[in-house]
Design a protein around this motif. Structure first.
Motif, short mmCIF file in Angstrom:
data_model
loop_
_atom_site.label_atom_id
_atom_site.label_comp_id
_atom_site.label_asym_id
_atom_site.label_seq_id
_atom_site.Cartn_x
_atom_site.Cartn_y
_atom_site.Cartn_z
N LEU A 1 0.83 -1.20 0.00
CA LEU A 1 0.00 0.00 0.00
C LEU A 1 0.86 1.25 0.00
CD1 LEU A 1 -1.99 -2.24 1.09
CD2 LEU A 1 -3.14 -0.39 2.32
N ARG B 1 0.36 5.64 -1.56
CA ARG B 1 -0.50 6.55 -2.32
C ARG B 1 -0.14 6.54 -3.81
NH1 ARG B 1 -1.18 12.56 -0.07
NH2 ARG B 1 1.08 12.43 -0.19
N THR C 1 -3.30 3.57 -2.24
CA THR C 1 -4.19 3.93 -1.12
C THR C 1 -3.68 5.20 -0.45
OG1 THR C 1 -4.58 1.57 -0.69
CG2 THR C 1 -5.19 3.11 1.05
N ASP C 2 -4.55 6.14 -0.23
CA ASP C 2 -4.23 7.32 0.55
C ASP C 2 -4.54 7.00 2.01
OD1 ASP C 2 -4.03 9.75 1.84
OD2 ASP C 2 -5.13 10.88 0.32
N LYS D 1 -6.93 8.76 4.44
CA LYS D 1 -8.38 8.65 4.27
C LYS D 1 -8.83 7.27 4.74
CE LYS D 1 -8.35 11.87 0.38
NZ LYS D 1 -8.62 12.06 -1.07
N ALA E 1 -11.53 5.59 4.73
CA ALA E 1 -12.37 4.79 3.82
C ALA E 1 -11.51 4.05 2.79
CB ALA E 1 -13.38 5.69 3.11
N GLU E 2 -10.42 4.66 2.35
CA GLU E 2 -9.55 4.00 1.38
C GLU E 2 -8.79 2.83 2.03
OE1 GLU E 2 -7.14 6.23 -1.29
OE2 GLU E 2 -8.62 7.84 -1.55
N ILE E 3 -8.41 2.98 3.28
CA ILE E 3 -7.74 1.88 3.99
C ILE E 3 -8.70 0.70 4.14
CG2 ILE E 3 -6.72 1.16 6.18
CD1 ILE E 3 -5.66 3.99 6.52
N ALA F 1 -11.30 -0.05 2.34
CA ALA F 1 -11.53 -0.66 1.03
C ALA F 1 -10.33 -1.52 0.61
CB ALA F 1 -11.79 0.42 -0.02
N ALA F 2 -9.12 -1.05 0.91
CA ALA F 2 -7.93 -1.82 0.56
C ALA F 2 -7.90 -3.15 1.31
CB ALA F 2 -6.68 -1.01 0.88
N SER G 1 -10.17 -5.72 -0.16
CA SER G 1 -9.55 -6.35 -1.33
C SER G 1 -8.51 -7.38 -0.93
CB SER G 1 -8.91 -5.29 -2.24
OG SER G 1 -9.88 -4.41 -2.76
N SER H 1 -2.44 10.75 8.30
CA SER H 1 -1.65 9.66 7.71
C SER H 1 -0.73 9.00 8.72
CB SER H 1 -0.84 10.18 6.52
OG SER H 1 0.02 11.23 6.92
#
Length: 243
Positions: free
Chosen positions: A35, A37, A61-62, A65, A67-69, A71-72, A75, A116
């Motif tokens: 991971l 950005r 992934t940012d 944020k 929500a991005e973590i 979502a990652a 996956s 972050s």
């Protein structure tokens, strides 16, 4: 909850500690989720792991944020399995050198550094801890810095989030170590050997720098420690570093 898989998640992948840690765990048979950005930082590491016969999954992934973590990790669990190891190597965003005076720091930049550097670490930990708790097993390693121990002049943007990350590591360890979850904070006390650090310190000898591969060796050893003698915090520095 499914059993844990031989999966290591490395957050904050770049040409130094992140890449070396991913390659180390891949060499030990772990599938590695990468991971960062920037996809430009992920692609070379994934390629090297694949060439060596390993398996890697790149996920831009940012980490500032949540929500991005989340979502990652969805996956990762779907494609690789439930992780056994989390390495949080992402630093506070916005840090520049030379560092600015505290008088010049914008609140939104300071807030981003915490997003972050600390909130991302908590969010990532929350994605692995339920599986760790159920399986009574798992490792979380946080990459720290000397700035987590003392705040230098003009280093507010780095030291404040790093202090908070160290505190988070201690709190998580005290809460979850009794459930056989190993939480470690590693103080990187020195300059990591990177192309940009070499370029800015051309007068320094080789032994001035911390080698990323040597740091990764330590991260692997921490993961392998017997629970009867766990390390929570340790310092890594070159032999010649003043401290």
């Amino acid at each position: 909850m499914a059993p844990l898989s031989k999966v290591a998640v490395v957050i904050g992948v770049g040409p130094g500690i992140g890449a070396a840690s991913a390659q180390k765990f891949a060499s030990k048979g772990y599938s590695v989720a990468l991971l960062s950005r920037s996809i430009d930082k992920l692609t070379p590491v994934e390629s090297e792991i694949s060439k060596a016969g390993g398996k890697a999954l790149s996920l831009p992934t940012d980490v500032g944020k949540p929500a991005e973590i989340i979502a990652a990790f969805d996956s990762i669990k779907e494609q690789l399995g439930h992780p056994e190891v989390l390495i949080y190597n992402a630093g506070p965003g916005g840090v520049t050198f030379p560092p600015p005076s505290a008088l010049d720091l914008k609140p939104e930049v300071f807030e981003r550094a915490f997003s972050s550097g600390v909130v991302g670490a908590l969010t990532a930990s929350q994605q692995v801890l339920p599986g760790f708790i159920e399986n009574q097993h798992g490792t979380i390693i946080f990459t720290g810095a000397t700035a987590a121990l003392r705040g230098g002049a003009k280093f507010s943007l780095l030291s404040a989030p790093k202090f908070a990350l160290r505190s988070l590591a201690q709190s998580l360890a005290r809460e979850f170590q009794p459930q056989k979850i190993h939480v470690v904070h590693v103080n990187i006390d020195g300059v990591v050997d990177l192309p940009r650090t070499r370029a800015s310190r051309q007068d320094k000898p080789d032994d001035f720098f911390l080698k990323p591969a040597a740091i990764a060796d330590t991260y692997w050893a921490l993961h392998e420690q017997d629970s009867s003698a766990w390390t929570h915090e340790l310092d890594l520095r070159p032999a010649g570093e003043k401290w």
